[in-house]
Design a protein around this motif. Structure first.
Motif, PDB file in Angstrom:
ATOM      1  N   ALA A  57       0.609  -1.361   0.064  1.00 35.67           N
ATOM      2  CA  ALA A  57       0.101  -0.055   0.004  1.00 35.67           C
ATOM      3  C   ALA A  57       0.845   1.157  -0.012  1.00 35.67           C
ATOM      4  CB  ALA A  57      -1.026   0.024   1.449  1.00 35.67           C
ATOM      5  N   LEU A  58       1.913   1.273   0.742  1.00 33.72           N
ATOM      6  CA  LEU A  58       2.733   2.448   0.737  1.00 33.72           C
ATOM      7  C   LEU A  58       4.198   2.802   0.135  1.00 33.72           C
ATOM      8  CD1 LEU A  58       2.285   2.332   4.921  1.00 33.72           C
ATOM      9  CD2 LEU A  58       0.774   3.667   3.003  1.00 33.72           C
ATOM     10  N   CYS A  59       4.442   1.671  -0.422  1.00 37.68           N
ATOM     11  CA  CYS A  59       5.685   1.777  -1.307  1.00 37.68           C
ATOM     12  C   CYS A  59       5.516   1.405  -2.950  1.00 37.68           C
ATOM     13  CB  CYS A  59       6.463   0.408  -0.944  1.00 37.68           C
ATOM     14  SG  CYS A  59       8.114   0.087  -1.751  1.00 37.68           S
ATOM     15  N   GLU A  60       5.868   2.452  -3.345  1.00 38.39           N
ATOM     16  CA  GLU A  60       5.673   2.651  -4.902  1.00 38.39           C
ATOM     17  C   GLU A  60       7.307   1.889  -5.498  1.00 38.39           C
ATOM     18  OE1 GLU A  60       3.435   3.948  -6.876  1.00 38.39           O
ATOM     19  OE2 GLU A  60       2.330   5.699  -5.608  1.00 38.39           O
ATOM     20  N   PRO A  61       6.821   1.490  -6.748  1.00 34.05           N
ATOM     21  CA  PRO A  61       8.144   0.785  -7.564  1.00 34.05           C
ATOM     22  C   PRO A  61       9.405   1.765  -7.538  1.00 34.05           C
ATOM     23  CG  PRO A  61       6.117   0.362  -8.797  1.00 34.05           C
ATOM     24  CD  PRO A  61       5.637   1.182  -7.687  1.00 34.05           C
ATOM     25  N   GLY A  62      10.349   1.319  -6.974  1.00 32.09           N
ATOM     26  CA  GLY A  62      11.629   1.951  -6.931  1.00 32.09           C
ATOM     27  C   GLY A  62      11.922   2.947  -5.444  1.00 32.09           C
ATOM     28  N   ASP A  63      10.878   2.760  -4.746  1.00 33.29           N
ATOM     29  CA  ASP A  63      11.101   3.444  -3.759  1.00 33.29           C
ATOM     30  C   ASP A  63      11.725   2.631  -2.552  1.00 33.29           C
ATOM     31  OD1 ASP A  63       9.243   5.342  -3.862  1.00 33.29           O
ATOM     32  OD2 ASP A  63       7.580   4.572  -2.774  1.00 33.29           O
ATOM     33  N   GLU A  64      12.709   3.320  -1.760  1.00 30.57           N
ATOM     34  CA  GLU A  64      13.534   2.604  -0.907  1.00 30.57           C
ATOM     35  C   GLU A  64      13.126   2.476   0.467  1.00 30.57           C
ATOM     36  OE1 GLU A  64      17.178   4.918  -1.048  1.00 30.57           O
ATOM     37  OE2 GLU A  64      17.751   4.155  -3.182  1.00 30.57           O
ATOM     38  N   VAL A  65      13.060   0.972   1.021  1.00 32.09           N
ATOM     39  CA  VAL A  65      12.666   1.090   2.432  1.00 32.09           C
ATOM     40  C   VAL A  65      13.998   0.375   3.364  1.00 32.09           C
ATOM     41  CG1 VAL A  65      11.060  -0.653   3.953  1.00 32.09           C
ATOM     42  CG2 VAL A  65      10.439  -0.143   1.254  1.00 32.09           C
ATOM     43  N   ILE A  66      14.091   1.439   4.290  1.00 33.96           N
ATOM     44  CA  ILE A  66      15.136   0.742   5.043  1.00 33.96           C
ATOM     45  C   ILE A  66      14.591  -0.061   6.405  1.00 33.96           C
ATOM     46  CG2 ILE A  66      16.877   1.725   7.092  1.00 33.96           C
ATOM     47  CD1 ILE A  66      16.949   4.594   5.449  1.00 33.96           C
ATOM     48  N   VAL A  67      15.440  -1.221   6.567  1.00 27.53           N
ATOM     49  CA  VAL A  67      15.272  -2.206   7.021  1.00 27.53           C
ATOM     50  C   VAL A  67      16.086  -2.698   8.256  1.00 27.53           C
ATOM     51  CG1 VAL A  67      14.093  -4.862   6.973  1.00 27.53           C
ATOM     52  CG2 VAL A  67      13.501  -3.189   5.180  1.00 27.53           C
ATOM     53  N   LEU A  68      15.756  -2.824   9.414  1.00 29.78           N
ATOM     54  CA  LEU A  68      16.779  -3.486  10.308  1.00 29.78           C
ATOM     55  C   LEU A  68      17.193  -4.856   9.979  1.00 29.78           C
ATOM     56  CD1 LEU A  68      15.511  -2.482  13.980  1.00 29.78           C
ATOM     57  CD2 LEU A  68      16.428  -1.012  12.257  1.00 29.78           C
ATOM     58  N   GLU A  69      18.491  -4.923   9.954  1.00 27.57           N
ATOM     59  CA  GLU A  69      19.083  -6.445   9.330  1.00 27.57           C
ATOM     60  C   GLU A  69      19.766  -7.025  10.460  1.00 27.57           C
ATOM     61  OE1 GLU A  69      22.718  -6.270   6.950  1.00 27.57           O
ATOM     62  OE2 GLU A  69      21.345  -7.333   5.225  1.00 27.57           O
ATOM     63  N   PRO A  70      19.747  -8.310  10.707  1.00 29.98           N
ATOM     64  CA  PRO A  70      18.931  -9.345  10.105  1.00 29.98           C
ATOM     65  C   PRO A  70      17.703  -8.806  10.064  1.00 29.98           C
ATOM     66  CG  PRO A  70      19.759  -9.936  12.035  1.00 29.98           C
ATOM     67  CD  PRO A  70      20.435  -8.713  11.881  1.00 29.98           C
ATOM     68  N   TYR A  71      16.674  -9.462   9.185  1.00 29.54           N
ATOM     69  CA  TYR A  71      15.228  -9.021   8.970  1.00 29.54           C
ATOM     70  C   TYR A  71      14.437 -10.567   8.942  1.00 29.54           C
ATOM     71  CZ  TYR A  71      17.173  -8.820   4.446  1.00 29.54           C
ATOM     72  OH  TYR A  71      18.257  -9.079   3.264  1.00 29.54           O
ATOM     73  N   PHE A  72      13.298 -10.382   9.300  1.00 31.58           N
ATOM     74  CA  PHE A  72      12.478 -11.623   9.259  1.00 31.58           C
ATOM     75  C   PHE A  72      11.916 -11.692   7.873  1.00 31.58           C
ATOM     76  CE2 PHE A  72       7.556 -12.633   9.769  1.00 31.58           C
ATOM     77  CZ  PHE A  72       7.906 -14.105  10.055  1.00 31.58           C
TER      78      PHE A  72
END
Ligand code: PMP
Ligand code: GLN
Length: 385
Positions: free
Chosen positions: A106-121
């Motif tokens: 719903a919130l991420c357009e193609p090409g948008d970057e999502v910062i994720v805590l790594e390691p990740y589920f």
């Protein structure tokens, strides 16, 4: 002939499935997948059984039954002082997993970057790929697994749209502290980013630690979508009752996608969880204390067997380094472990985009009865000492 779309081919079989099958093959104690063997407080089961008997066996309302949405609003107010309108700021979902996938779609357009805590589920990279977004890993370094402010700031670009937080954290066992959350909040506010936060282990913090929802920090409610689930707190992972909450514009956006994934799920179970969420604090403490005792059986056993224990602050998991036992690759270790020791665990390599420097990290689950953990301890000691 149609084939699996190219961008999903890298995912293969989930690591939880692979290790559970291996555990079954060797009749091993499965400390891999986070599947609890405890029971919920009796009222949770009773209300669900009553609801089946009372005929609540057809589709639930897509947004969840009013009783559940009201119970979630009550829960957020009572435990965290977060005020929600149950009519517009809360929806039920098919576990946290559906809420996560729906919110990224719903919130991420193609090409948008999502910062994720790594390691990740494992759901996070798959959902970001489905949305054709770009996962940008924010590495949490062992042994502390803390969010580093400079590193976070260096990752923000013009294309950054979302920060995906998970606390208590799976797979490391780290509880993200208030100063770490404040750092994330500051960066989100400065760059006008939206935060999605996965808090499924919210009630399971040990040693006097307390979980803090990032939505409760100043200026964060309006930009945060909070996701949780009943599965971990009430040992009802098979019911798949989850939820998402936040400001109306985010909840409505995610609900727009969610309605076309499952539409609705688990109608009678929603009654059980609505009852559970309104239980007195003493019941939540008892659930936490039981898991805390279970952690305190497994962690010393792992240390005694020669593992370097890294974190087990909260949640279902303890992360360890297997390098002191002579293994430099967690996959090799975990593929060998069921046959060698009669115990199964999860390698953390698949939870990294690039696992360099973290190849020897392994996750053990302690959401099992004490006698099961004691038997696992005996087996690990026999195999490694
Ligand atoms: N997020 C995390 C961090 C998890 O560990 C899990 C585990 N199952 C989920 C989400 C999914 O929750 P659910 O089973 O409610 O879909
Ligand atoms: N969340 C649980 C875990 O991390 C189960 C995940 C799963 O089986 N898909 O072990």
């Amino acid at each position: 002939m149609a084939q699996l779309v190219q961008r999903m081919t890298k995912f293969g079989t989930a690591i939880f499935t692979e290790m559970t099958l291996l555990a079954q093959e060797h009749d091993a104690i499965n400390l891999g997948q986070g599947a609890p063997d405890n029971q919920a407080p009796a009222i949770v089961h009773e209300r669900a059984i009553e609801a089946i008997r009372d005929g609540h066996n057809q589709y639930a309302p897509g947004i969840g039954i009013p009783e559940l949405r009201e119970a979630i609003a009550h829960h957020q107010q009572h435990h965290y002082g977060i005020t929600l309108d149950p009519a517009t700021q809360v929806q039920a979902s098919a576990g946290a997993a559906e809420a996560l996938t729906a919110s990224i779609l719903a919130l991420c357009e193609p090409g948008d970057e999502v910062i994720v805590l790594e390691p990740y589920f494992d759901v996070y990279p798959a959902a970001i790929e489905l949305a054709q977004g770009v996962l940008v890993p924010l590495r949490l370094e062992a042994p502390e697994f803390r969010v580093d402010e400079a590193k976070l700031r260096s990752l923000v670009t013009e294309r950054t749209k979302l920060i995906l937080v998970n606390t208590p954290h799976n797979p490391t066992g780290h509880l993200v502290t208030v100063p770490e959350l404040e750092t994330i909040a500051q960066v989100a506010i400065e760059h006008d980013l939206t935060v999605i936060t996965d808090e499924v282990y919210e009630h399971l913090a040990f040693d006097g630690r307390e979980h803090t929802p990032i939505a409760s920090l100043p200026g964060m409610f309006e930009r945060t979508l909070t996701i949780s689930s009943s599965g971990k707190t009430f040992s009802t992972t098979g019911w798949k009752i989850g939820w998402f909450s936040g400001p109306e514009h985010l909840v409505e956006a995610v609900g727009t996608v969610k309605q076309f994934l499952t539409f609705a799920n688990g109608h009678p179970f929603q009654y059980g969880i609505a009852a559970g969420l309104q239980l007195p604090d003493s019941e939540f403490h008892a659930i936490r204390d039981r898991l805390w005792r279970q952690r305190d059986v497994l962690v010393p056993a792992l240390e005694h067997a020669g593992f370097e224990v890294l974190a087990a602050d909260a949640g279902y998991f303890v992360s360890v380094d297997v390098a002191p036992l002579g293994y430099d690759n967690s996959y090799d270790f975990c593929r060998e472990l069921p046959a060698k020791a009669g115990v199964a665990a999860i390698p953390m390599i698949p939870f990294y985009t690039d696992a360099s420097g973290a190849e020897s990290l392994v996750r053990f689950a302690f959401c099992k009865r004490v006698e099961v953990l004691e038997e696992a301890a005996t087996r690990l000691e026999r195999a490694f000492r």
